[in-house]
Motif scaffolding. Sequence first.
Motif, PDB file in Angstrom:
ATOM      1  N   GLN A 399       0.740  -1.205   0.036  1.00  0.00           N
ATOM      2  CA  GLN A 399      -0.021   0.100   0.154  1.00  0.00           C
ATOM      3  C   GLN A 399       0.986   1.310  -0.249  1.00  0.00           C
ATOM      4  O   GLN A 399       0.637   2.211  -0.647  1.00  0.00           O
ATOM      5  CB  GLN A 399      -1.207  -0.104   1.306  1.00  0.00           C
ATOM      6  CG  GLN A 399      -1.847  -0.964   1.177  1.00  0.00           C
ATOM      7  CD  GLN A 399      -3.052  -1.026   2.312  1.00  0.00           C
ATOM      8  OE1 GLN A 399      -3.058  -0.075   2.979  1.00  0.00           O
ATOM      9  NE2 GLN A 399      -3.722  -2.126   2.441  1.00  0.00           N
ATOM     10  N   LEU A 400       2.028   1.281   0.624  1.00  0.00           N
ATOM     11  CA  LEU A 400       3.002   2.374   0.863  1.00  0.00           C
ATOM     12  C   LEU A 400       3.596   2.709  -0.557  1.00  0.00           C
ATOM     13  O   LEU A 400       3.669   3.768  -1.152  1.00  0.00           O
ATOM     14  CB  LEU A 400       3.764   2.130   1.953  1.00  0.00           C
ATOM     15  CG  LEU A 400       3.151   2.429   3.376  1.00  0.00           C
ATOM     16  CD1 LEU A 400       4.343   2.212   4.376  1.00  0.00           C
ATOM     17  CD2 LEU A 400       2.289   3.748   3.713  1.00  0.00           C
ATOM     18  N   VAL A 401       4.182   1.593  -1.021  1.00  0.00           N
ATOM     19  CA  VAL A 401       4.607   1.741  -2.295  1.00  0.00           C
ATOM     20  C   VAL A 401       3.718   2.344  -3.441  1.00  0.00           C
ATOM     21  O   VAL A 401       4.081   3.133  -4.259  1.00  0.00           O
ATOM     22  CB  VAL A 401       5.246   0.424  -2.723  1.00  0.00           C
ATOM     23  CG1 VAL A 401       5.783   0.375  -4.093  1.00  0.00           C
ATOM     24  CG2 VAL A 401       6.465   0.092  -1.743  1.00  0.00           C
ATOM     25  N   ALA A 402       2.747   1.618  -3.212  1.00  0.00           N
ATOM     26  CA  ALA A 402       1.484   2.080  -4.416  1.00  0.00           C
ATOM     27  C   ALA A 402       1.246   3.721  -4.279  1.00  0.00           C
ATOM     28  O   ALA A 402       0.951   4.363  -5.234  1.00  0.00           O
ATOM     29  CB  ALA A 402       0.330   1.340  -4.348  1.00  0.00           C
ATOM     30  N   ALA A 403       1.617   4.302  -2.983  1.00  0.00           N
ATOM     31  CA  ALA A 403       1.276   5.450  -3.068  1.00  0.00           C
ATOM     32  C   ALA A 403       2.497   6.531  -2.850  1.00  0.00           C
ATOM     33  O   ALA A 403       2.267   7.741  -2.625  1.00  0.00           O
ATOM     34  CB  ALA A 403       0.718   5.683  -1.159  1.00  0.00           C
ATOM     35  N   GLY A 404       3.625   5.898  -3.230  1.00  0.00           N
ATOM     36  CA  GLY A 404       4.914   6.769  -3.615  1.00  0.00           C
ATOM     37  C   GLY A 404       5.707   6.753  -2.533  1.00  0.00           C
ATOM     38  O   GLY A 404       6.832   7.465  -2.500  1.00  0.00           O
ATOM     39  N   ILE A 405       5.632   5.783  -1.494  1.00  0.00           N
ATOM     40  CA  ILE A 405       6.805   5.698  -0.341  1.00  0.00           C
ATOM     41  C   ILE A 405       7.476   4.494  -0.481  1.00  0.00           C
ATOM     42  O   ILE A 405       6.831   3.462  -0.750  1.00  0.00           O
ATOM     43  CB  ILE A 405       5.992   5.650   0.927  1.00  0.00           C
ATOM     44  CG1 ILE A 405       5.223   7.059   1.219  1.00  0.00           C
ATOM     45  CG2 ILE A 405       6.947   5.720   2.246  1.00  0.00           C
ATOM     46  CD1 ILE A 405       4.430   7.175   2.537  1.00  0.00           C
ATOM     47  N   THR A 406       8.655   4.712  -0.757  1.00  0.00           N
ATOM     48  CA  THR A 406       9.738   3.410  -0.422  1.00  0.00           C
ATOM     49  C   THR A 406       9.433   2.583   0.632  1.00  0.00           C
ATOM     50  O   THR A 406       9.557   3.345   1.956  1.00  0.00           O
ATOM     51  CB  THR A 406      11.128   4.136  -0.777  1.00  0.00           C
ATOM     52  OG1 THR A 406      11.142   4.640  -2.247  1.00  0.00           O
ATOM     53  CG2 THR A 406      11.994   2.649  -1.012  1.00  0.00           C
ATOM     54  N   ALA A 407       9.416   1.404   0.736  1.00  0.00           N
ATOM     55  CA  ALA A 407       8.873   0.599   1.773  1.00  0.00           C
ATOM     56  C   ALA A 407       9.856  -0.760   1.636  1.00  0.00           C
ATOM     57  O   ALA A 407       9.637  -1.313   0.518  1.00  0.00           O
ATOM     58  CB  ALA A 407       7.801   0.552   2.201  1.00  0.00           C
ATOM     59  N   GLU A 408      10.463  -1.340   2.375  1.00  0.00           N
ATOM     60  CA  GLU A 408      10.667  -2.915   2.488  1.00  0.00           C
ATOM     61  C   GLU A 408      10.493  -3.429   3.838  1.00  0.00           C
ATOM     62  O   GLU A 408      10.170  -2.849   4.919  1.00  0.00           O
ATOM     63  CB  GLU A 408      12.329  -2.869   2.508  1.00  0.00           C
ATOM     64  CG  GLU A 408      13.084  -2.335   3.363  1.00  0.00           C
ATOM     65  CD  GLU A 408      14.513  -2.538   3.513  1.00  0.00           C
ATOM     66  OE1 GLU A 408      15.059  -3.826   3.135  1.00  0.00           O
ATOM     67  OE2 GLU A 408      15.412  -1.711   3.494  1.00  0.00           O
ATOM     68  N   VAL A 409      10.340  -4.593   3.759  1.00  0.00           N
ATOM     69  CA  VAL A 409       9.950  -5.642   5.016  1.00  0.00           C
ATOM     70  C   VAL A 409      10.915  -6.340   5.481  1.00  0.00           C
ATOM     71  O   VAL A 409      11.662  -6.976   4.501  1.00  0.00           O
ATOM     72  CB  VAL A 409       8.740  -6.455   4.600  1.00  0.00           C
ATOM     73  CG1 VAL A 409       8.429  -7.479   5.654  1.00  0.00           C
ATOM     74  CG2 VAL A 409       7.489  -5.633   4.268  1.00  0.00           C
ATOM     75  N   VAL A 410      11.375  -6.353   6.669  1.00  0.00           N
ATOM     76  CA  VAL A 410      12.380  -7.259   7.251  1.00  0.00           C
ATOM     77  C   VAL A 410      11.640  -7.977   8.301  1.00  0.00           C
ATOM     78  O   VAL A 410      10.705  -7.417   9.087  1.00  0.00           O
ATOM     79  CB  VAL A 410      13.495  -6.452   7.869  1.00  0.00           C
ATOM     80  CG1 VAL A 410      14.202  -5.929   6.876  1.00  0.00           C
ATOM     81  CG2 VAL A 410      13.217  -5.367   8.816  1.00  0.00           C
ATOM     82  N   THR A 411      12.021  -9.495   8.551  1.00  0.00           N
ATOM     83  CA  THR A 411      11.542 -10.106   9.420  1.00  0.00           C
ATOM     84  C   THR A 411      12.727 -10.433  10.585  1.00  0.00           C
ATOM     85  O   THR A 411      13.639 -10.757  10.106  1.00  0.00           O
ATOM     86  CB  THR A 411      10.729 -11.635   9.020  1.00  0.00           C
ATOM     87  OG1 THR A 411      11.831 -12.327   8.249  1.00  0.00           O
ATOM     88  CG2 THR A 411       9.486 -11.149   8.009  1.00  0.00           C
ATOM     89  N   LEU A 412      12.460 -10.597  11.769  1.00  0.00           N
ATOM     90  CA  LEU A 412      13.243 -10.923  12.824  1.00  0.00           C
ATOM     91  C   LEU A 412      12.765 -11.838  13.905  1.00  0.00           C
ATOM     92  O   LEU A 412      11.459 -11.803  13.819  1.00  0.00           O
ATOM     93  CB  LEU A 412      13.575  -9.632  13.516  1.00  0.00           C
ATOM     94  CG  LEU A 412      14.276  -8.499  12.726  1.00  0.00           C
ATOM     95  CD1 LEU A 412      14.376  -7.091  13.686  1.00  0.00           C
ATOM     96  CD2 LEU A 412      15.673  -8.743  12.329  1.00  0.00           C
ATOM     97  N   PRO A 413      13.549 -12.626  14.665  1.00  0.00           N
ATOM     98  CA  PRO A 413      12.706 -13.314  15.665  1.00  0.00           C
ATOM     99  C   PRO A 413      12.289 -12.341  16.577  1.00  0.00           C
ATOM    100  O   PRO A 413      12.555 -11.208  16.859  1.00  0.00           O
ATOM    101  CB  PRO A 413      13.988 -13.976  16.444  1.00  0.00           C
ATOM    102  CG  PRO A 413      15.044 -14.061  15.225  1.00  0.00           C
ATOM    103  CD  PRO A 413      14.780 -12.878  14.437  1.00  0.00           C
ATOM    104  N   ALA A 414      10.830 -12.877  16.933  1.00  0.00           N
ATOM    105  CA  ALA A 414      10.247 -12.036  17.758  1.00  0.00           C
ATOM    106  C   ALA A 414      10.885 -11.320  19.045  1.00  0.00           C
ATOM    107  O   ALA A 414      10.676  -9.920  19.300  1.00  0.00           O
ATOM    108  CB  ALA A 414       9.027 -12.665  18.674  1.00  0.00           C
TER     109      ALA A 414
END
Length: 553
Positions: A399-414
Amino acid sequence: MPLVAVLVLAACTPEPRLVETPVTSPVPERVDTGELVVAVSGVAGGYNPHHISDQSVVTTALANLVLPSVFRTGPDGVPRLDRTVMSSADVTSYDPYTVTYQIRSDASWSDNAPVAAEDFVYLAEQVASSPGALDAAGYRLIEDINAADSGKTVEVVFAEPYPGWRSLFANLLPAHLLKDAPGGWDGALQDNFPAAAGPYAVKALDTDRGEVVLERNDRYWEDPPTLDRIVLRRTDQPGVVDALDAGHAQVALARLDAVGVNSVGKLTPPVATHTVARPTVSTIAIRPDRPQLTEREVRQAIVALLDREQLVTVGTGDGPAAELLANSHVLAPSQPGYRPTAPAEAGHAPQRAGQLLRGAGYTKTPAGWTRGGEPLDLVIGAPEEREPAKRIAEETQRQLVAAGITAEVVTLPADELYAQLHAGADADAEQNGGEPVDLAVIGQPVGADPATSLASNFGCVPGEDGQPPAPANPLGFCDAGLQPTIDAALTGALSVTDALAAVEPALWRAAVSVPLFQQAETLAIRGDVSGVTPGPPLAGPFAGAAEWRRTEG
C-alpha cells in the motif's frame, strides 16, 4: 439318451461344499481415554508469559497448566483468588498502601521447594526493570516486599495506591531455579519449564517436531486433574480439519480463516466450534523516535494511506478475528466497556495524506515522495514466527509503495524485534544489520485491568539523572502532557472512563499506532470429549483443563 445321461450325471454329482469364510473387520484402535490431543497453529520457542514477544496460544496454555497464580480470571471476567495456591490476599494498610498475601503452606514446586515470597520478589523485580515485560506499570509501583512465616506471608508495599493490584503476581516463576540460571530473565522459559506448581508438568517440549507433552504433576497438592496427559501438536489448517475428522486430535485451538472454519463446520458427526478472543490486538506501530517519523503530520499521512479494512482481511483471512475489528487503542473489542473511539479522519484517505505530506515539505515526484532530494524510505518489521504479522507487513509495504513511499519488509525473531523496539533509537544501529525498523507489526497486549494496560502500553518512566521522561513501551511513545492523566488512572485518582475520554483522542492524533483486530482462534471440540469450554474472558479454554474428560465414543 443325451438327456438321460445329463440327468444321471447331475444326480451323481455331489453337492458343492459350502465353505464359510469369516469376514474380518478392522479392530478399532484402542482409545486412550487418559490422553487428549489439542491441535494448535504453532509451537514457537519462548514461553515466558511475562514477555510480550512470547505471547501465543501455547504460552497461555502452559501458564494456565503449569504455573501458580494469586488470582485467576473468573467466568465473569473478574479476578478471583486462586485458593489452590493462596489462603488470602487483602489490602491491609492504606498509608502506605500495602497488600498482604498468605500462601498456602502446602503450595510447592515439583522439586519440593515451597512457593514463597522469593517468587514474588523475583517476578516483581524482573518485570519492573525489564524492557518488553507485560503489565510492567503495576510492578513499577512496588516500593518494598517483606516476608514472614518462612516466606509464606508476603507483604507488598506500594509507593502509590493501586486499585489494580489483583492483576499482579499471576504466573509466578520458580525464583530458586531461575535467578542464577544462564541467560537470566531473557532466557527464562525459552525452551523448557524447570519446575511446575500446577496440575500438570511439562514432560517434553520439542519445537522442531512441534509438540508439547504435559503429564499430570505427581507433586500437585490439590485434587489431580482427570486426564493423564495433554498433548499440544502443531498442525496447519488442512491438518486441523483432517485431525478432527479422523480423531487424531480431539480438540483444536487454532488460527483458521473463513475456508478453515467452513471445512470444520462440514464435519460429520458435527464438531462444536467457538471463537476464543486472545488478550492481544494486532497493531501497526509507527515509531515517533525514528528520524523520518518525528513529525506528527508524516505519521498521520501514513495512517491515512493505510487501508485498514484490507489489512484486516489479509491478517485474518476473513476468519473469526475479522469480527473483532479494533477501533480503540486501550480496550479490545471483547472487553467490557469497549467502544470505538476512532475519528472519521482515521480512515483511508489518500488525498488527505498528500496534503499532510506536502505540508511537511515533501514533494510528489515520478520516483515518489521526496524532501530535500531524499525519498521517504521506511522499513517495516514483523516477527518471523508470526505468519499473519508477516502478511500484514507485506500488505502495508504494498500500500505504501503504491502511494509513492519507498518501503521494505524485514523479519526478525520476535525477541529481537521487540528488543529493538524497546531499546529505541540509541540501539537501532546495532540491530538488524544496520536496518532499524520504522514501522512494526506487533501484538499489543490487553489485560483485565485497563488502567494498567494504558500505563504499560502508552506511558512514560521517569528519566535518569534529571532527564525528561522516557518511553516505556514498544511504540517509542511518551507524551509528558498525557502522563498525569495516565498516572491518575493507574492510582485510582481518576476513573478509567474519564481517563480514556481524554487519552484516546490524543492517541489517534499522535498517530503512533494503528490498531487492526483482536486476535482470535477457533476452538473446535469433538463429541468424544467433555468439559472443554471457551474459558474465562482472555484466559481461554486451558483455564479449565483439569476438568477435561475423554470417552470412547
